[in-house]
Design a protein around this motif. Sequence first.
Motif, mmCIF file in Angstrom:
data_model
loop_
_atom_site.group_PDB
_atom_site.id
_atom_site.type_symbol
_atom_site.label_atom_id
_atom_site.label_comp_id
_atom_site.label_asym_id
_atom_site.label_seq_id
_atom_site.Cartn_x
_atom_site.Cartn_y
_atom_site.Cartn_z
ATOM 1 N N ARG A 50 0.834 -1.215 0.000
ATOM 2 C CA ARG A 50 0.000 0.000 0.000
ATOM 3 C C ARG A 50 0.860 1.254 0.000
ATOM 4 O O ARG A 50 0.571 2.224 -0.711
ATOM 5 C CB ARG A 50 -0.899 0.037 1.227
ATOM 6 C CG ARG A 50 -2.072 -0.890 1.166
ATOM 7 C CD ARG A 50 -2.962 -0.628 2.357
ATOM 8 N NE ARG A 50 -4.035 -1.590 2.441
ATOM 9 C CZ ARG A 50 -4.978 -1.554 3.362
ATOM 10 N NH1 ARG A 50 -4.975 -0.604 4.274
ATOM 11 N NH2 ARG A 50 -5.919 -2.462 3.384
ATOM 12 N N ARG A 51 1.902 1.249 0.809
ATOM 13 C CA ARG A 51 2.790 2.421 0.874
ATOM 14 C C ARG A 51 3.460 2.670 -0.471
ATOM 15 O O ARG A 51 3.586 3.819 -0.912
ATOM 16 C CB ARG A 51 3.843 2.228 1.953
ATOM 17 C CG ARG A 51 3.300 2.315 3.353
ATOM 18 C CD ARG A 51 4.362 1.994 4.376
ATOM 19 N NE ARG A 51 3.817 2.077 5.729
ATOM 20 C CZ ARG A 51 4.412 1.585 6.792
ATOM 21 N NH1 ARG A 51 5.595 0.997 6.675
ATOM 22 N NH2 ARG A 51 3.852 1.693 7.966
ATOM 23 N N VAL A 110 -8.217 3.261 -12.101
ATOM 24 C CA VAL A 110 -9.239 4.031 -11.388
ATOM 25 C C VAL A 110 -9.233 3.659 -9.897
ATOM 26 O O VAL A 110 -9.282 4.528 -9.021
ATOM 27 C CB VAL A 110 -10.632 3.797 -12.016
ATOM 28 C CG1 VAL A 110 -11.738 4.376 -11.153
ATOM 29 C CG2 VAL A 110 -10.683 4.378 -13.420
ATOM 30 N N SER A 111 -9.148 2.361 -9.603
ATOM 31 C CA SER A 111 -9.169 1.897 -8.212
ATOM 32 C C SER A 111 -7.932 2.347 -7.451
ATOM 33 O O SER A 111 -7.999 2.589 -6.244
ATOM 34 C CB SER A 111 -9.298 0.376 -8.158
ATOM 35 O OG SER A 111 -10.554 -0.009 -8.645
ATOM 36 N N ASP A 112 -6.798 2.473 -8.147
ATOM 37 C CA ASP A 112 -5.581 2.934 -7.486
ATOM 38 C C ASP A 112 -5.763 4.357 -6.977
ATOM 39 O O ASP A 112 -5.374 4.677 -5.850
ATOM 40 C CB ASP A 112 -4.389 2.844 -8.435
ATOM 41 C CG ASP A 112 -3.074 2.947 -7.702
ATOM 42 O OD1 ASP A 112 -2.938 2.326 -6.631
ATOM 43 O OD2 ASP A 112 -2.172 3.642 -8.196
ATOM 44 N N VAL A 119 -6.827 6.809 1.334
ATOM 45 C CA VAL A 119 -5.710 7.013 2.269
ATOM 46 C C VAL A 119 -5.670 8.475 2.712
ATOM 47 O O VAL A 119 -5.552 8.769 3.902
ATOM 48 C CB VAL A 119 -4.364 6.586 1.633
ATOM 49 C CG1 VAL A 119 -3.190 7.049 2.482
ATOM 50 C CG2 VAL A 119 -4.308 5.079 1.435
ATOM 51 N N LEU A 120 -5.806 9.392 1.758
ATOM 52 C CA LEU A 120 -5.774 10.820 2.099
ATOM 53 C C LEU A 120 -6.917 11.217 3.024
ATOM 54 O O LEU A 120 -6.744 12.070 3.891
ATOM 55 C CB LEU A 120 -5.832 11.672 0.824
ATOM 56 C CG LEU A 120 -4.586 11.668 -0.051
ATOM 57 C CD1 LEU A 120 -4.841 12.472 -1.324
ATOM 58 C CD2 LEU A 120 -3.384 12.216 0.697
ATOM 59 N N LYS A 133 -11.283 1.909 7.454
ATOM 60 C CA LYS A 133 -12.709 2.191 7.630
ATOM 61 C C LYS A 133 -13.511 1.783 6.400
ATOM 62 O O LYS A 133 -14.724 1.858 6.410
ATOM 63 C CB LYS A 133 -12.916 3.687 7.895
ATOM 64 C CG LYS A 133 -12.272 4.150 9.172
ATOM 65 C CD LYS A 133 -12.390 5.646 9.309
ATOM 66 C CE LYS A 133 -11.567 6.118 10.484
ATOM 67 N NZ LYS A 133 -11.414 7.570 10.492
ATOM 68 N N VAL A 134 -12.823 1.400 5.331
ATOM 69 C CA VAL A 134 -13.467 0.988 4.097
ATOM 70 C C VAL A 134 -13.810 -0.490 4.191
ATOM 71 O O VAL A 134 -13.025 -1.279 4.715
ATOM 72 C CB VAL A 134 -12.531 1.241 2.895
ATOM 73 C CG1 VAL A 134 -13.134 0.727 1.609
ATOM 74 C CG2 VAL A 134 -12.216 2.710 2.786
#
Length: 135
Positions: A50-51, A110-112, A119-120, A133-134
Amino acid sequence: MNQTTTQASKANSPAGAEKTSHGSLIHIKRPAKLKFYDFYLNEHQNIACRRLHFAGSSFGLLGLAKSIKNRSAKPLLKGIAAGYACAWVGHFFFEKNKPASFKFPLQSFVSDFRMYSDVLRGNLSLKDRKFDKVR
């Protein structure tokens, strides 16, 4: 297989899958459009991956901004290359799977950026998945 059998088998199988009259799955073409992001997040469980995706998306956006400022495509191409390099390292070395962009390039792109936005906004954590939270 008649139409009723086909409709019944589709209703009981995963999105995009069809069953034969014997009950076995034939082929899953792609995740359903509304469910693709769930699939995408399942492919990004590792925090290091993810990072790296976040960094790669940032490089891509910086390349886009610099391209617009300089009126040149070169920074954008460099940003895209750096972005995909980060993402693919995350998948091959940390997540240990193939990037979704190999089979679903547009949906993955698009999903990226949806993941980047999550994240933001604090909906996805880059520290620990327990803070997500998703979903």
